[in-house]
Design a protein around this motif. Structure first.
Motif, PDB file in Angstrom:
ATOM      1  N   LEU A  23      40.007  33.856  44.379  1.00 29.23           N
ATOM      2  CA  LEU A  23      40.788  35.319  43.559  1.00 29.23           C
ATOM      3  C   LEU A  23      40.367  35.482  42.214  1.00 29.23           C
ATOM      4  CD1 LEU A  23      43.585  34.343  45.351  1.00 29.23           C
ATOM      5  CD2 LEU A  23      43.302  35.921  45.519  1.00 29.23           C
ATOM      6  N   THR A  24      39.682  34.572  41.395  1.00 31.09           N
ATOM      7  CA  THR A  24      39.075  33.827  40.370  1.00 31.09           C
ATOM      8  C   THR A  24      38.789  35.249  40.398  1.00 31.09           C
ATOM      9  OG1 THR A  24      39.249  31.717  39.830  1.00 31.09           O
ATOM     10  CG2 THR A  24      38.195  33.610  38.399  1.00 31.09           C
ATOM     11  N   VAL A  25      37.120  35.170  41.050  1.00 28.05           N
ATOM     12  CA  VAL A  25      35.578  36.295  40.777  1.00 28.05           C
ATOM     13  C   VAL A  25      36.374  37.605  40.881  1.00 28.05           C
ATOM     14  CG1 VAL A  25      33.575  37.109  42.149  1.00 28.05           C
ATOM     15  CG2 VAL A  25      34.407  34.731  41.552  1.00 28.05           C
ATOM     16  N   GLY A  26      37.587  38.065  42.064  1.00 24.19           N
ATOM     17  CA  GLY A  26      38.366  39.331  42.489  1.00 24.19           C
ATOM     18  C   GLY A  26      38.686  39.859  41.208  1.00 24.19           C
ATOM     19  N   LYS A  27      40.004  39.088  41.290  1.00 25.76           N
ATOM     20  CA  LYS A  27      40.676  39.837  39.957  1.00 25.76           C
ATOM     21  C   LYS A  27      39.856  39.757  38.354  1.00 25.76           C
ATOM     22  CE  LYS A  27      44.237  36.104  40.493  1.00 25.76           C
ATOM     23  NZ  LYS A  27      45.488  35.141  40.948  1.00 25.76           N
ATOM     24  N   VAL A  28      39.179  38.883  37.867  1.00 25.16           N
ATOM     25  CA  VAL A  28      38.324  39.258  36.751  1.00 25.16           C
ATOM     26  C   VAL A  28      37.465  39.895  37.032  1.00 25.16           C
ATOM     27  CG1 VAL A  28      37.079  37.616  35.359  1.00 25.16           C
ATOM     28  CG2 VAL A  28      38.719  36.777  36.336  1.00 25.16           C
ATOM     29  N   SER A  29      37.568  40.595  37.608  1.00 22.51           N
ATOM     30  CA  SER A  29      35.588  41.361  37.836  1.00 22.51           C
ATOM     31  C   SER A  29      36.635  42.687  37.676  1.00 22.51           C
ATOM     32  CB  SER A  29      34.519  41.200  38.701  1.00 22.51           C
ATOM     33  OG  SER A  29      36.047  41.324  40.463  1.00 22.51           O
ATOM     34  N   THR A  30      37.530  42.919  38.773  1.00 22.62           N
ATOM     35  CA  THR A  30      38.459  43.902  39.007  1.00 22.62           C
ATOM     36  C   THR A  30      38.475  44.207  37.727  1.00 22.62           C
ATOM     37  OG1 THR A  30      38.671  43.527  41.599  1.00 22.62           O
ATOM     38  CG2 THR A  30      40.121  45.204  40.567  1.00 22.62           C
ATOM     39  N   GLY A  31      39.983  43.032  36.880  1.00 26.21           N
ATOM     40  CA  GLY A  31      40.683  43.179  35.523  1.00 26.21           C
ATOM     41  C   GLY A  31      39.963  44.249  34.693  1.00 26.21           C
TER      42      GLY A  31
ATOM     43  N   LEU B 156      46.007  47.505  41.438  1.00 26.34           N
ATOM     44  CA  LEU B 156      47.150  46.950  41.523  1.00 26.34           C
ATOM     45  C   LEU B 156      47.101  46.848  42.648  1.00 26.34           C
ATOM     46  CD1 LEU B 156      50.597  47.080  42.080  1.00 26.34           C
ATOM     47  CD2 LEU B 156      50.268  50.004  42.839  1.00 26.34           C
ATOM     48  N   TRP B 157      46.378  47.191  44.356  1.00 23.25           N
ATOM     49  CA  TRP B 157      45.849  46.458  45.467  1.00 23.25           C
ATOM     50  C   TRP B 157      45.123  44.629  45.394  1.00 23.25           C
ATOM     51  CZ3 TRP B 157      47.900  48.296  48.951  1.00 23.25           C
ATOM     52  CH2 TRP B 157      48.319  49.708  49.198  1.00 23.25           C
ATOM     53  N   ALA B 158      44.892  44.358  44.052  1.00 25.09           N
ATOM     54  CA  ALA B 158      44.560  43.226  44.321  1.00 25.09           C
ATOM     55  C   ALA B 158      45.160  42.390  44.010  1.00 25.09           C
ATOM     56  CB  ALA B 158      43.133  43.013  42.946  1.00 25.09           C
TER      57      ALA B 158
END
Length: 298
Positions: A23-31, A117-119
């Motif tokens: 979740l960290t990798v996904g949210k930080v990179s997507t953010g 939003l999806w993330a």
């Protein structure tokens, strides 16, 4: 029993660790890519969760060790210390996020992309599942360390939902050219930091209370009194104290029994009260009972 508890707690901590890394990798990179401050802030929170899970894994084995000559009350407070450290980490994270979010209000804002939003929604669903698993384990096995992780997940649930709402508001603002709505993502970031701060404060206060031997709550004391008073030989409860020591509870009890009872009768009664308390409340580790003589009033 200790080994079983330790293995289950470690398993939950590992699940939390792996999930939070993803979740960290996904949210930080997507953010960063999708230009969402709220999602990035939520990702930083998950990064703190990763660190918290690592600390828990390192301390669980130590905290589960039985009492020894140097630590006659066991090592359970190690979990409480971990809970306090996690709370401190979250406090620092919340302050960092709110400073960044407030500073962003004074710069040009732009709408985040829909992928953000999806993330946020995926994170919301994942955190609900992780919270339920963690809190059930914490309550069943009386683990302060896992409870700290569960509270982390609880903060993430609301944080991810707030991030999703903020992103959606910003997207709507961009689509209909409503400038004020563009700030929805930043405002959501500030709200996320506030939620993290509240959780951190609760964890720090609870940890300090336990380390300072705070009395257990009144409902639990009342439950102990009901059991003690169920023994007809007990004429009066002169004093009752109970404190938490990690996952365990230690009770100090003073009761009055008829003055003509023999030492053996008093000893047998005390042992029976102790056994009953420990059977009905498995987290009660020790009960120290002092007997006083009781004289009928003339």
């Amino acid at each position: 029993m200790v080994g079983s508890r330790e293995s289950i707690v470690v398993k939950v901590a590992w699940i939390s660790l792996v999930s939070n890394i993803i979740l960290t990798v996904g949210k930080v990179s997507t953010g960063l890519v999708a230009h969402s401050d709220a999602l990035f802030a939520d990702g930083i929170h998950s990064a703190a969760d990763v660190f918290a899970s690592v600390i828990v894994l390192l301390v669980i084995k130590f905290a589960s060790q039985p009492a020894d000559d140097e630590h006659p009350y066991g090592h359970g407070k190690a979990e409480v210390i971990v809970s306090g450290l996690v709370g401190l980490i979250l406090l620092l994270v919340s302050l960092y996020i709110i400073v960044e979010a407030i500073s962003g209000l004074f710069h040009e804002v732009r709408s985040p992309q829909m992928v953000a939003l999806w993330a946020a929604l995926i994170s919301y669903v994942a955190k609900i599942a992780l919270y339920r698993t963690s809190i059930n384990t914490a309550e069943k096995h009386h683990s302060k360390a896992i409870e700290a992780i569960a509270l982390d997940h609880k903060a993430d649930i609301v944080a991810s939902l707030a991030a999703a709402i903020g992103i959606l508001v910003s997207v709507i603002g961009a689509k209909f050219d409503i400038t004020v709505l563009l700030y929805g993502d930043l405002v959501a970031g500030i709200f996320v930091s506030y939620l993290i701060f509240k959780i951190a404060r609760t964890m720090l206060v609870d940890s300090f209370d336990i380390l300072l031997d705070r009395m257990v709550d009144q409902d639990m004391l009342d439950a102990f009194k009901v059991i003690i008073r169920s023994f007809p030989e007990v004429r009066r409860i002169d004093g009752l104290r109970a404190r938490e020591h990690g996952q365990n509870i230690y009770i100090d009890l003073r009761i009055s029994i008829m003055h003509d009872k023999s030492i053996k009768q008093g000893h047998d009664l005390a042992r029976e009260i102790k056994t009953t308390l420990m059977e009905r409340h498995p987290n009660v580790k020790e009960v120290l009972i002092h007997l006083n003589p009781y004289f009928e009033e003339v």
